[in-house]
Every structure is written in C-alpha cells, then in structure tokens.
Design an enzyme around this catalytic site. Structure first.
Site, PDB file in Angstrom:
ATOM      1  N   HIS A  42      -3.962   5.818   3.516  1.00 46.53           N
ATOM      2  CA  HIS A  42      -4.614   4.946   2.993  1.00 46.53           C
ATOM      3  C   HIS A  42      -3.765   3.394   3.481  1.00 46.53           C
ATOM      4  O   HIS A  42      -4.714   2.310   3.961  1.00 46.53           O
ATOM      5  CB  HIS A  42      -4.436   4.907   1.543  1.00 46.53           C
ATOM      6  CG  HIS A  42      -5.342   3.416   0.902  1.00 46.53           C
ATOM      7  ND1 HIS A  42      -4.752   2.518   0.717  1.00 46.53           N
ATOM      8  CD2 HIS A  42      -6.407   4.559   0.099  1.00 46.53           C
ATOM      9  CE1 HIS A  42      -5.868   1.828  -0.348  1.00 46.53           C
ATOM     10  NE2 HIS A  42      -6.852   2.549  -0.506  1.00 46.53           N
ATOM     11  N   ASP A  88       1.104  -0.908   0.053  1.00 45.24           N
ATOM     12  CA  ASP A  88       0.203  -0.151   0.252  1.00 45.24           C
ATOM     13  C   ASP A  88       0.809   1.077   0.232  1.00 45.24           C
ATOM     14  O   ASP A  88       1.873   0.788  -0.456  1.00 45.24           O
ATOM     15  CB  ASP A  88      -1.193  -0.133   1.413  1.00 45.24           C
ATOM     16  CG  ASP A  88      -2.180   1.045   0.960  1.00 45.24           C
ATOM     17  OD1 ASP A  88      -2.456   1.737   0.746  1.00 45.24           O
ATOM     18  OD2 ASP A  88      -3.439  -0.462   0.556  1.00 45.24           O
ATOM     19  N   SER A 141     -11.444  -0.852  -1.343  1.00 38.88           N
ATOM     20  CA  SER A 141     -10.019  -1.152  -0.307  1.00 38.88           C
ATOM     21  C   SER A 141     -10.223  -1.425   0.803  1.00 38.88           C
ATOM     22  O   SER A 141      -9.172  -1.098   1.534  1.00 38.88           O
ATOM     23  CB  SER A 141      -9.376   0.635  -0.432  1.00 38.88           C
ATOM     24  OG  SER A 141      -8.775   0.890  -1.504  1.00 38.88           O
TER      25      SER A 141
END
Length: 589
Positions: free
Chosen positions: A210, A152, A529
């Site tokens: 994220h 990520d 996600s």
C-alpha cells in the site's frame, strides 16, 4: 510456625502474581499541559530533555526514571512515542488504574486508549492534463524542490519508481533521517524513511504494498514501458515526478494504530516536509468523532499552522450518506473517480446482443473469443453443484471473485455480474480464467436471456479487446468513494474534491503474478487511497511554482479550478449514471 510462615509467603506471592497477571495494559494517548516555562535560549522552544522529563513525570513512579536516548522510540520504558509538534503529550502503555492516578496530577488534560486505523500510474497523469515536455508539468518544474511526506505502510527501496535519475539533492531545510540499511538505502528521490509502527520493529520496509503504491502515485519517477500483461501500457510516473519523498511507516494492513500515525505526522513536521499525504482512517466511530479527539485532524492542524499542506483520503465506505473520514476543514478530503481508460472484455450472446465489460485477463490466442459455448447461470454458493464443465458461467459477484470456484468446477469462462449498489461501475480484475465483469443492468439482461424460452440453447463468448482510451462517462464517481454530508462539521462541505482512484497502476512491494504466468512490480489498485496521493502530487506541483502560498491558498486553487463535467460534456455521474451531487464530488474533479 515455619509451615505457617511458608504458607503465608506462598499466599502473598501467589496473590501478587495473580494481581500482576490481571493488570491489563494498553497504549493510551495522553494530552498534557506545557511544562513549567523553561526554554532553550537558542530556539525559544522547550528543550527536548525538559519535555522528556515532564512527560515521564506522569508515569508511575517505578517507570518515571527510565530513559532512552531516542527521541521517538523508547523500548526500555512504558513510553511508546513522545510528541513534539502535533500535541503536547505522549503515548504510553498504561493500565486503567494508572490513568486514573495520572488524572490527579497537575498538568494532565486528557487520555484515551489508542484506536485501530485502516489503510483506505500510467495514464492518470495524462487524464489530468499532465504531459511530458508541454503544459502544466514543465511549467510547474514537475514538483522540483518540494518534499512530500507519505504516512503509510512503508516503502520498497530499490523499486524503479524511486530511482533518483534527474533528481537534485534535497533542500537544505531537510532534517529527516534514513532508517534503511544495506545496499537499498535512501537517495535523492527517497530522501528519508522512518518507522513509527510500534508493533512492527525494524526498517521501514513495506511488506504489504500500500505505501509503495501511494508513494509512487504521488511522486514516483518515470518508468518507461510500464504495463500489466501488456495492458495499460505507457510511461508510469507519479503526479509530481521530481518531488522528493519522505516515508513514515506507521503500520501494516493488520496492525495500524493512531498513536503511531500521530508519531509519524509529528516527525514529518519536524523533518521539514511541504506536503503530507495520508491514505488511511479510523474505525466507523470517526465519522462522528469531534476533531479534538481525531488524531489526524489534530496532527493536520499542527501541520497547517506550519505551512504544510495535508491531503487525506475520504474513505471507502460509499455510496451511503455521511460515510466520510478525515473531514476537518483544514484538510483536503479526496474522493475517488474513474479515468477514461478501460481494459475491455465484451460479452457476445447467441442472440446477437453484446455487453461491454472489463478484465485484466486478456486472451490473445485463437479460441474462446471466436467460440460460442453453452451459457449457464450459477449463484455464488451453487456453482459447485451445477454442471458447468466447458461452459460460460454467469455469476453474481460477491465480496470475493468467484473465478476459482468456476475454474475448479471445470467452467470454461465466467461473466461476473455487478450487484445493484455498484451499478455501471466496472474495473479490470486479475481473473484466474477467461472472464469479464459487466454492469448490473447488463447482468440482468444476460440472466433474462439464459432464463428465456431457448435457455437450453443459450450461448456466449467473450471478446477480449484490450486497452482503450476515451470513455465519455469519465470521470465518474466510484461506488466505494465515501459521501457527505459531513457529520462532524455539517456547515463544511466534504469531500473537497475527487480525483483518479479506480484501477490505478503504480508500484507494489512484491512481485505480482499475472494470468499469463508473468510477474511485475506494478499493480492496479482502487480506492480513495489512490486518489489522495494524486492530489498530494497536484499540491506539490503548485507549491513548486508558488512556494510562498499557504495551504489554504493551494487548497483554494485546486478546488476553484476543478471541473464539474465529464468528457461527454454533461455533469459528472455516479455509478448509477445519475448526476452526482455535491456530497459525492465536492467542488468537482
């Protein structure tokens, strides 16, 4: 003669400089055959030095001799990454002409330019039936002893989700590295962190949020009294709170390439992870890209061969058909669904009607919830020209929240109306003024009320009712969750499964400001996600109990134990309140 010689020299130099300037270099992923058999007698594998020499033999002669001691990062040469496990090959900065020359060399298979990729909680563990001290969590040791590799945007070391209280040391098989430095470094929870983002040098710090969110969702440790402005209060944790985390930074929101993603997967396999979690995907072309050209499919295949489970997000391109990413049969492809938690803000109309909505903006003081104000309709582009001062404004929601426009025009409050595509799906948004988001159907009824015979006297209020649990429509497939059929391999049903992916509260890399002028290091976010790391955590729980199970056995256990009904005991619905088909839910929730 001297003048002619000088002019000729200038011409030659200028021509050479122009040619060099016009040479366009880009990063190519190059696949090659195995080098001539010369093996390391100890491991039975090709030695690193022989592999590096073989890779460099494909480069232009002026660059082939350049070497760098780091196995993966070679800033002094054209080579960007050298792959060891996922493929036999490398990523390098080359021109199109150089690739054509490379094609003539024995052992060359295939090369293509790298592609850009995109990044695709307090209650969700309980919603999945995971409770502290009872049931599946203690029976699965909370994922103890399992290593989850997260591919990520990096990590936020020092975040409470990654404290190592109660964590044992990493398993002896662990071979990874920690590239964090200073006081914020790795521990028994965060056992490894590496950076493979070729355009973002430095430690693997998450500057976007994220990666921190997905990692804390998969295996974040327990955080008590987690909430956003007092809402969604509870104990936050990942799905496998005692699993270890290994982080592989491969990019950021604006800069992420598949050559870097492949390098992260390559390292995760070598380091000894048990589960790989990938919440990202390529551009639209990858909906039809064959698996042998799909970097995530290739890397996942190598992982599966070595007994590593791979969970990937299905993509956020729904609700259109055949909008899936990451569809290889050996990957667990995860779609997104809602949980039964809502943060309610109900619209009250002057005619006595009430319509339920959601909002993170929750007023507690006396005022608007008890006060009916004039209600007007304002389009996305027209709110500025309307007389909205001191009024409640009904707005059709676009890609952006138009609360700023209403607030700047003097509006007292806003009612956001879904578009038809989003239907009945709502989520609590962090508005800048008292506001709520209602369904498309509710919005049409409110609009009809405004346009009615007594439109000049239409009034409304918003009643902020806080967090509620028990929505009977949950789990519902979210509108953004990508759908099948699977275009690359039509005989394989995708997605495989759906999991919580709407309004998931988890760790964030930067402080998030709330409407009441508070800050928090947690954030609500939605997307596949978010659903993918839920299933990565579930896989870790299973691997903790059954370490000898193959990835296929773990995948089968997840899919065959899923449910196809919601809390209302009817088949799972989509955002239109219609029964969701197999191309939306896969095997179920």
């Amino acid at each position: 003669m001297a003048s002619l010689f000088l002019l000729a020299a200038i011409f030659i130099f200028t021509f050479h400089s122009a040619s060099s300037a016009n040479t366009s270099y880009q990063t190519y992923i190059v696949h090659v055959d195995l080098p001539p058999a010369e093996e390391d007698g100890v491991s039975g594998q090709l030695s690193s030095s022989n592999l590096e020499t073989w890779y460099r033999s494909f480069l232009p002669s002026s660059d082939a001799a350049t070497s760098d001691s780091d196995n993966h990062h070679t800033p002094s040469s054209r080579i960007v990454h050298m792959y060891r496990t996922v493929i036999t090959g490398f990523a390098a900065k080359l021109s199109a002409d150089e690739v054509k020359e490379m094609e003539k060399k024995e052992g060359f298979i295939y090369a293509r330019p790298q592609q850009k990729y995109h990044l695709h909680t307090t209650h969700s563990p309980n919603f999945l039936g995971l409770h502290q001290g009872v049931g599946a969590w203690p029976e699965s040791n909370y994922g103890k002893g399992v290593i989850i590799g997260v591919i990520d945007s990096g990590i936020t070391p020092g975040h409470p989700s990654f404290n190592d209280k109660g964590m044992p040391p990493p398993p002896t098989k662990w071979k990874g590295k920690c590239e964090l430095n200073g006081t914020l470094t790795c521990n028994n929870k965060l056992i490894g962190a590496r950076n493979f983002a070729s355009q973002l040098p430095g430690p693997p710090i998450d500057t976007f949020g994220h990666g921190t969110h997905t990692a804390s969702t998969a295996a974040g440790n327990f955080i008590s009294n987690a909430n956003v402005s007092g809402q969604a209060n509870g104990t936050a944790s990942g799905i496998a709170p005692l699993a270890h985390l290994a982080i592989y930074k491969v990019g950021s929101l604006e800069s992420m390439f598949d050559s870097d993603v492949l390098a992260g997967m390559d390292a995760a396999i070598e380091d000894g992870v048990d589960v790989i979690s990938i919440s990202l995907g390529g551009d639209a072309i990858t909906h039809t890209t064959p698996f042998y050209k799909d970097i995530i499919a290739i890397g996942a295949f190598s992982a599966i061969e070595r007994g590593i489970f791979v969970s990937c997000s299905a993509g956020n391109s729904g609700p259109g058909n055949s909008s899936l990413y990451n569809t290889a049969p050996w990957i667990l492809t995860v779609g997104a669904s809602t949980t039964d938690r809502k943060i309610k803000a109900t619209v009250l109309l002057g005619n006595g009607e009430a319509y339920e909505g959601e909002s993170l903006y929750q007023l507690k003081e006396d005022g608007l919830p008890e006060q009916f104000l004039p209600l007007v309709y304002g389009s996305w582009s027209g709110s500025e020209s309307l007389d909205v001062k001191g009024k409640v404004v009904l707005c059709e929601m676009g890609e952006d929240d138009n609360g700023e426009t209403v607030k700047d025009a003097g509006g007292a409050a806003m009612i956001g109306m879904n578009d038809e595509t989003h239907g009945y799906y709502t989520e609590p948004l962090p508005h800048v003024l008292p506001a709520t988001l209602v369904s498309y159907e509710a919005g049409l009824k409110i609009k009809a009320y405004i346009e009615g015979a007594n439109s000049s006297t239409s009034t409304a209020a918003i009643s902020f009712r806080g967090t509620t649990i028990g929505d009977k429509t949950a789990p519902m497939v979210t509108p953004f969750s990508s759908r099948g059929p699977n275009l690359v391999s039509p005989g394989i049903l995708k997605p495989d499964i759906i999991g919580p992916g709407s309004s998931i509260l988890a760790g964030w890399s930067v402080s998030v400001s709330t409407f009441d002028n508070k800050t928090t290091n947690l954030k609500m976010d939605s997307g596949t996600s978010m659903s993918c790391p839920h299933l990565s955590g579930v896989a870790a729980l299973i691997k903790s109990v059954h370490p000898d199970w193959s990835p296929a056995m773990v995948k089968s256990a997840i899919m065959t134990s899923s449910t196809q009904t919601n809390l209302g005991k009817i088949p799972i619905l989509d955002q239109r309140y219609r029964t969701a088909d197999v191309f939306a839910v896969g095997a179920g929730h």
